[in-house]
Scaffold this motif. Sequence first.
Motif, mmCIF file in Angstrom:
data_model
loop_
_atom_site.group_PDB
_atom_site.id
_atom_site.type_symbol
_atom_site.label_atom_id
_atom_site.label_comp_id
_atom_site.label_asym_id
_atom_site.label_seq_id
_atom_site.Cartn_x
_atom_site.Cartn_y
_atom_site.Cartn_z
ATOM 1 N N GLN A 207 0.825 -1.209 0.000
ATOM 2 C CA GLN A 207 0.000 0.000 0.000
ATOM 3 C C GLN A 207 0.858 1.258 0.000
ATOM 4 O O GLN A 207 0.543 2.233 -0.694
ATOM 5 N N LEU A 208 1.943 1.249 0.773
ATOM 6 C CA LEU A 208 2.846 2.397 0.777
ATOM 7 C C LEU A 208 3.493 2.586 -0.587
ATOM 8 O O LEU A 208 3.617 3.719 -1.082
ATOM 9 N N ASP A 209 3.898 1.494 -1.230
ATOM 10 C CA ASP A 209 4.476 1.590 -2.565
ATOM 11 C C ASP A 209 3.458 2.129 -3.567
ATOM 12 O O ASP A 209 3.799 2.918 -4.452
ATOM 13 N N ARG A 210 2.200 1.746 -3.404
ATOM 14 C CA ARG A 210 1.154 2.242 -4.301
ATOM 15 C C ARG A 210 0.943 3.741 -4.133
ATOM 16 O O ARG A 210 0.773 4.468 -5.117
ATOM 17 N N LYS A 211 0.971 4.218 -2.887
ATOM 18 C CA LYS A 211 0.812 5.654 -2.653
ATOM 19 C C LYS A 211 1.965 6.436 -3.257
ATOM 20 O O LYS A 211 1.780 7.535 -3.792
ATOM 21 N N VAL A 212 3.178 5.881 -3.177
ATOM 22 C CA VAL A 212 4.334 6.562 -3.764
ATOM 23 C C VAL A 212 4.191 6.654 -5.276
ATOM 24 O O VAL A 212 4.489 7.684 -5.889
ATOM 25 N N ARG A 213 3.707 5.592 -5.904
ATOM 26 C CA ARG A 213 3.525 5.622 -7.364
ATOM 27 C C ARG A 213 2.440 6.624 -7.761
ATOM 28 O O ARG A 213 2.537 7.276 -8.809
ATOM 29 N N GLU A 214 1.395 6.728 -6.951
ATOM 30 C CA GLU A 214 0.367 7.726 -7.234
ATOM 31 C C GLU A 214 0.951 9.141 -7.126
ATOM 32 O O GLU A 214 0.616 10.023 -7.927
ATOM 33 N N LEU A 328 1.172 11.675 -20.386
ATOM 34 C CA LEU A 328 1.049 10.440 -19.621
ATOM 35 C C LEU A 328 0.522 10.699 -18.219
ATOM 36 O O LEU A 328 -0.307 9.945 -17.701
ATOM 37 N N HIS A 329 0.993 11.788 -17.595
ATOM 38 C CA HIS A 329 0.492 12.119 -16.256
ATOM 39 C C HIS A 329 -0.995 12.440 -16.298
ATOM 40 O O HIS A 329 -1.742 12.111 -15.361
ATOM 41 N N GLY A 330 -1.419 13.099 -17.388
ATOM 42 C CA GLY A 330 -2.845 13.379 -17.508
ATOM 43 C C GLY A 330 -3.669 12.109 -17.624
ATOM 44 O O GLY A 330 -4.730 11.978 -17.008
ATOM 45 N N ILE A 331 -3.157 11.163 -18.413
ATOM 46 C CA ILE A 331 -3.863 9.879 -18.545
ATOM 47 C C ILE A 331 -3.881 9.144 -17.217
ATOM 48 O O ILE A 331 -4.916 8.587 -16.807
ATOM 49 N N GLU A 332 -2.741 9.137 -16.504
ATOM 50 C CA GLU A 332 -2.686 8.448 -15.222
ATOM 51 C C GLU A 332 -3.607 9.102 -14.205
ATOM 52 O O GLU A 332 -4.258 8.421 -13.406
ATOM 53 N N SER A 333 -3.666 10.446 -14.219
ATOM 54 C CA SER A 333 -4.536 11.144 -13.267
ATOM 55 C C SER A 333 -6.001 10.798 -13.516
ATOM 56 O O SER A 333 -6.769 10.551 -12.571
ATOM 57 N N ALA A 335 -7.066 8.081 -14.953
ATOM 58 C CA ALA A 335 -7.260 6.673 -14.605
ATOM 59 C C ALA A 335 -7.415 6.495 -13.098
ATOM 60 O O ALA A 335 -8.247 5.717 -12.624
ATOM 61 N N LEU A 336 -6.621 7.250 -12.309
ATOM 62 C CA LEU A 336 -6.751 7.165 -10.854
ATOM 63 C C LEU A 336 -8.089 7.719 -10.381
ATOM 64 O O LEU A 336 -8.683 7.221 -9.421
ATOM 65 N N ALA A 337 -8.577 8.758 -11.071
ATOM 66 C CA ALA A 337 -9.873 9.319 -10.692
ATOM 67 C C ALA A 337 -11.008 8.354 -10.985
ATOM 68 O O ALA A 337 -12.034 8.349 -10.287
ATOM 69 N N LEU A 338 -10.856 7.525 -12.019
ATOM 70 C CA LEU A 338 -11.909 6.573 -12.387
ATOM 71 C C LEU A 338 -11.725 5.202 -11.744
ATOM 72 O O LEU A 338 -12.508 4.299 -12.004
ATOM 73 N N ARG A 339 -10.680 5.046 -10.897
ATOM 74 C CA ARG A 339 -10.413 3.735 -10.330
ATOM 75 C C ARG A 339 -11.534 3.268 -9.411
ATOM 76 O O ARG A 339 -11.948 2.111 -9.446
ATOM 77 N N ASP A 340 -12.028 4.155 -8.571
ATOM 78 C CA ASP A 340 -13.077 3.794 -7.617
ATOM 79 C C ASP A 340 -14.480 3.923 -8.196
ATOM 80 O O ASP A 340 -15.440 3.431 -7.605
ATOM 81 N N ALA A 341 -14.646 4.642 -9.322
ATOM 82 C CA ALA A 341 -15.972 4.806 -9.936
ATOM 83 C C ALA A 341 -15.836 4.576 -11.434
ATOM 84 O O ALA A 341 -15.824 5.531 -12.226
#
Length: 490
Positions: A207-214, A328-333, A335-341
């Motif tokens: 979980q800590l590694d995931r937060k760092v990648r985010e 790429l950061h825009g795509i990742e952002s 994707a992270l916003a749509l991860r839970d919904a």
Amino acid sequence: MDFATLSAMRDRHPAWRLLCSDHAPLVASFLHRVFVAPNVRVMSEADLAEALEDELFALREQLGPEAFPKDARDYLTGWAAPDKGWLRKFYKPGTDEAQFDLTPATEKAIAWLASLTERSFVGTESRLLTLFTLLEQICAGTEDDPIKRVADLRKKRDDLDAEIARVLAGEVPLLDDTAVKDRFQQFQQLARELLADFREVEHNFRQLDRKVREKIALWEGSKGALLDEIMGERDAIGDSDQGRSFRAFWDFLMSAQRQEALTERLNRVLALPAVAQLSPDPRLRRVHHDWLEAGEHTQRTVAMLSQQLRRFLDDRAFVENRRILDLLHGIESKALALRDAAPAGTVMHIDATGADIELPLERPLFTPRVKPRLAELALEAGEDDIDTTRLFEQIVVDKARLRAAVQRALRDKAQVTLRELVEAEPLQHGLAELVGYLELAHAGFSGDGLEGLRVLVDDSTQETIHWQAKSATGEAVVRAARMPRVIFTR
């Protein structure tokens, strides 16, 4: 524990979802049999699907063919889906076969279900003594007044002297069967909980590694500030309470003397008639080896996460490719916003991940085969003397001799390091023989080579191995190799 919190937990927590599932008996019993009971940390999709297929076949024989109509792989994929979260599905670097691991929430649910079974004996004395012992250790470890601390130590010394005097006088107090059963049940419970804690520690590291990648995906500043921020996060793992506690546990358990003491005491306790009446789990005899295996797996996971993170940060074209990185950061952002919904329905269709381009001019021209012509010459036998001694001067490492050396060293003690083994039996062929020992250790991980033995690699401890060799001029020199500690254990 208010209503809103429990209501949200019932909908989101994987353990609660497992208990409410219609297939809870199948999921809990199967995962307990293949993961929890044998202390298996990771299992490939093929092996896990085969085991589940056998389980489903037996259940269909009892309940009918319509009981569980899906395929085993479909069940595994569903159990690892985000809406359930009972398994963790991942891929190891360099492989294309899926791997499965139990999540901490699932292990908690299985442990709670196991606690519902009736116990013929429930002891409370050992728990109370454990509580008093913990409070005593906290008070003694936080006392900063030297006078009070010396007084406590002297009181303990007086108590020990009085007990020694009573024993010498013939008064030897022994625990009765009830006290032995009480303490052994407490030991059993703590041993199982410790194995479950390893999986939760590993989950927290992920979980800590995931937060760092985010944080990397959403970073807008300079690369230097990003590296400074992330390196602080990685150092916080080892400096946290959980990291320090895990490191202290690992250092304590890696001691050969403590492992031998654990083995000797376990054998003595399990041989007691009062303990035999409880029918303990046979795997309890080697529970400290399970602790070692689980701890080593956790350490390797943390090392792998650090290595992946370093590769993730290795971006030499940070300034030149700023535009590409922004996209790429825009795509990742997003994707992270749509991860839970996640959006409902099909978002888009992709025919293929890449286009196959073949240019006509890239095709090679036809090349006729070359037919060699053999000269019509007669072979003549020569009479020159050839020195064949060089054929017998080649270095050959006898793997059987190395294997026998390891087995001899483990006859009198439970484990031996590679450095101790080399000191007892010096290397005869230098580096080639040292590499032979390492190949033997690698074969032990795959099940070949050392039958009945296990090999552990402690990456946190470096050892230096020396041996005698000859230089190019024929003079005797001492060579040395620095490498992680390799431990052969029974």
